[in-house]
Design a protein around this motif. Sequence first.
Motif, short mmCIF file in Angstrom:
data_model
loop_
_atom_site.label_atom_id
_atom_site.label_comp_id
_atom_site.label_asym_id
_atom_site.label_seq_id
_atom_site.Cartn_x
_atom_site.Cartn_y
_atom_site.Cartn_z
N ARG A 72 0.81 -1.23 0.00
CA ARG A 72 0.00 0.00 0.00
C ARG A 72 0.84 1.27 0.00
O ARG A 72 0.35 2.35 -0.36
CB ARG A 72 -0.93 0.01 1.21
CG ARG A 72 -2.12 -0.92 1.10
CD ARG A 72 -3.15 -0.62 2.18
NE ARG A 72 -2.63 -0.91 3.50
CZ ARG A 72 -2.85 -2.04 4.17
NH1 ARG A 72 -3.60 -2.99 3.62
NH2 ARG A 72 -2.36 -2.23 5.36
N SER A 93 -1.80 -1.90 -14.63
CA SER A 93 -2.51 -3.16 -14.36
C SER A 93 -1.94 -3.84 -13.12
O SER A 93 -2.69 -4.34 -12.27
CB SER A 93 -2.40 -4.09 -15.57
OG SER A 93 -3.10 -3.56 -16.67
N LYS A 94 -0.61 -3.83 -13.01
CA LYS A 94 0.02 -4.43 -11.82
C LYS A 94 -0.26 -3.58 -10.58
O LYS A 94 -0.43 -4.12 -9.48
CB LYS A 94 1.52 -4.59 -12.03
CG LYS A 94 2.20 -5.35 -10.91
CD LYS A 94 3.63 -5.73 -11.26
CE LYS A 94 4.25 -6.58 -10.15
NZ LYS A 94 5.62 -7.02 -10.50
N ALA A 95 -0.31 -2.28 -10.75
CA ALA A 95 -0.59 -1.39 -9.61
C ALA A 95 -1.97 -1.65 -9.04
O ALA A 95 -2.18 -1.65 -7.82
CB ALA A 95 -0.45 0.07 -10.04
N LYS A 96 -2.95 -1.86 -9.92
CA LYS A 96 -4.34 -2.07 -9.48
C LYS A 96 -4.52 -3.42 -8.81
O LYS A 96 -5.23 -3.54 -7.81
CB LYS A 96 -5.28 -1.93 -10.67
CG LYS A 96 -5.38 -0.53 -11.21
CD LYS A 96 -6.54 -0.36 -12.18
CE LYS A 96 -6.32 -1.04 -13.50
NZ LYS A 96 -7.37 -0.70 -14.49
N LEU A 97 -3.88 -4.46 -9.33
CA LEU A 97 -3.98 -5.79 -8.76
C LEU A 97 -2.59 -6.42 -8.81
O LEU A 97 -2.25 -7.13 -9.75
CB LEU A 97 -4.99 -6.66 -9.51
CG LEU A 97 -5.23 -8.06 -8.92
CD1 LEU A 97 -5.71 -7.97 -7.48
CD2 LEU A 97 -6.25 -8.81 -9.76
N PRO A 98 -1.77 -6.13 -7.80
CA PRO A 98 -0.38 -6.59 -7.84
C PRO A 98 -0.23 -8.10 -7.98
O PRO A 98 0.68 -8.57 -8.67
CB PRO A 98 0.18 -6.09 -6.50
CG PRO A 98 -0.64 -4.88 -6.19
CD PRO A 98 -2.02 -5.23 -6.66
N CYS A 105 -5.24 -8.89 -2.55
CA CYS A 105 -4.01 -8.10 -2.45
C CYS A 105 -4.35 -6.62 -2.65
O CYS A 105 -5.04 -6.26 -3.61
CB CYS A 105 -3.01 -8.56 -3.51
SG CYS A 105 -1.41 -7.72 -3.40
N PRO A 107 -3.96 -2.57 -3.59
CA PRO A 107 -3.26 -1.85 -4.65
C PRO A 107 -2.07 -1.08 -4.09
O PRO A 107 -1.97 -0.88 -2.87
CB PRO A 107 -4.32 -0.89 -5.18
CG PRO A 107 -5.16 -0.60 -3.97
CD PRO A 107 -5.21 -1.90 -3.20
N LEU A 125 -5.85 3.92 -15.34
CA LEU A 125 -6.40 3.77 -13.99
C LEU A 125 -7.93 3.87 -13.99
O LEU A 125 -8.61 3.18 -13.22
CB LEU A 125 -5.81 4.82 -13.05
CG LEU A 125 -4.40 4.55 -12.53
CD1 LEU A 125 -3.84 5.79 -11.85
CD2 LEU A 125 -4.40 3.37 -11.56
N ARG A 128 -10.15 3.87 -10.78
CA ARG A 128 -9.24 3.59 -9.65
C ARG A 128 -8.31 4.77 -9.37
O ARG A 128 -7.54 4.72 -8.42
CB ARG A 128 -8.40 2.35 -9.95
CG ARG A 128 -9.21 1.07 -10.13
CD ARG A 128 -9.95 0.67 -8.85
NE ARG A 128 -9.06 0.39 -7.76
CZ ARG A 128 -8.41 -0.78 -7.60
NH1 ARG A 128 -8.58 -1.76 -8.48
NH2 ARG A 128 -7.61 -0.97 -6.56
N ILE A 137 -5.48 4.90 -6.37
CA ILE A 137 -4.09 4.99 -6.82
C ILE A 137 -3.85 6.36 -7.42
O ILE A 137 -4.60 6.81 -8.30
CB ILE A 137 -3.78 3.90 -7.86
CG1 ILE A 137 -4.02 2.50 -7.28
CG2 ILE A 137 -2.33 4.02 -8.36
CD1 ILE A 137 -3.99 1.39 -8.31
#
Length: 340
Positions: A72, A93-98, A105, A107, A125, A128, A137
């Motif tokens: 976080r 994409s990785k930031a939203k759902l690592p 998990c 963000p 984003l 999000r 984010i």
Amino acid sequence: MTTELTRPAPSAGVGNSAVDVLGGEPDDTTLRRFLHGLPGVDAVGLEQRSAGLGTRSIKTASKAWALDTIVRLTDLTTLEGADTPGKVRSLVSKAKLPDAADPSCPPVAAVCVYGDMVPAAIEALGARHGDPDDGAISVAAVATAFPSGRASLEVKLADTRDAVDAGADEIDMVIDRGAFLAGRYGQVFDQIVQVKDACRRDDGTSAALKVILETGELTTYDNVKRASWLAILAGGDFIKTSTGKVQPAATLPVTLLMLEVVRDWHRMTGQRIGVKPAGGIRSSKDAIKYLVHVAETVGEEWLQPHLFRFGASSLLNDVLLQRQKMMTGRYSGPDYVTID
């Protein structure tokens, strides 16, 4: 000794002007008198304190929280000349759902990109995009001729305004290390003030300003301490160790010193300033040490996105690996974490 980490509640502080603290206008003479009047840093004592904090343990029940907290508090970063909108979309994409295999998990706090990539990040984003304290984010943009800072003030301000106009929520600026090391403190102060002003939007809101000291080029702990105070006096919302382009980047003793400055500023003014170690933090073991440094120096209330960040590109992968191992009973994290 065991440090118990628990999720803190948000808090707010009240500001105080540089003139009040300095006792005069922030020109070269006044700033030099104040900065060189600060107590010198005991390097041996600082490194011993940091080493001691690095051996603290956290309770078993806090391990999962600590790993999620690192996620976080992470600014997921891509700052390469070869960055493309497609690469930024993948980063988002990785930031939203690592962890794509685990919807629980959290963000990350922000994605950090060059200013021209801000629109691509915001578009990717979508809904999000927002305040990381609320689970959304934010988008951070490096500016002011990052990473060298070798440009005219006009260019630095235009760089900042372009990123803010594009929708950046946060600006990571670099100080002019040459001016600082030459003792031109008033020049560095004025540039931070003007960049801070360039962070203001037409609606009266403002992008948060992170001031990068590039501590690896400041040579001494005393310089790091002076630069930290200078950045805060000039209105920085965060003080940040490094660009990640210079070695050494973030270190625990340097971060501890910056946290101590933030603590002393808070005691003096009631205002809470953020800290962002960046560069070279690659393992969950090291990241947990940073969490303990924060909790033991300024308090657990700093362990929230508007007051502490990790600037990292590879740290997240190790944290996710350790998180997965905890969930499957095969955790192999820091050896100093207490196993009950």
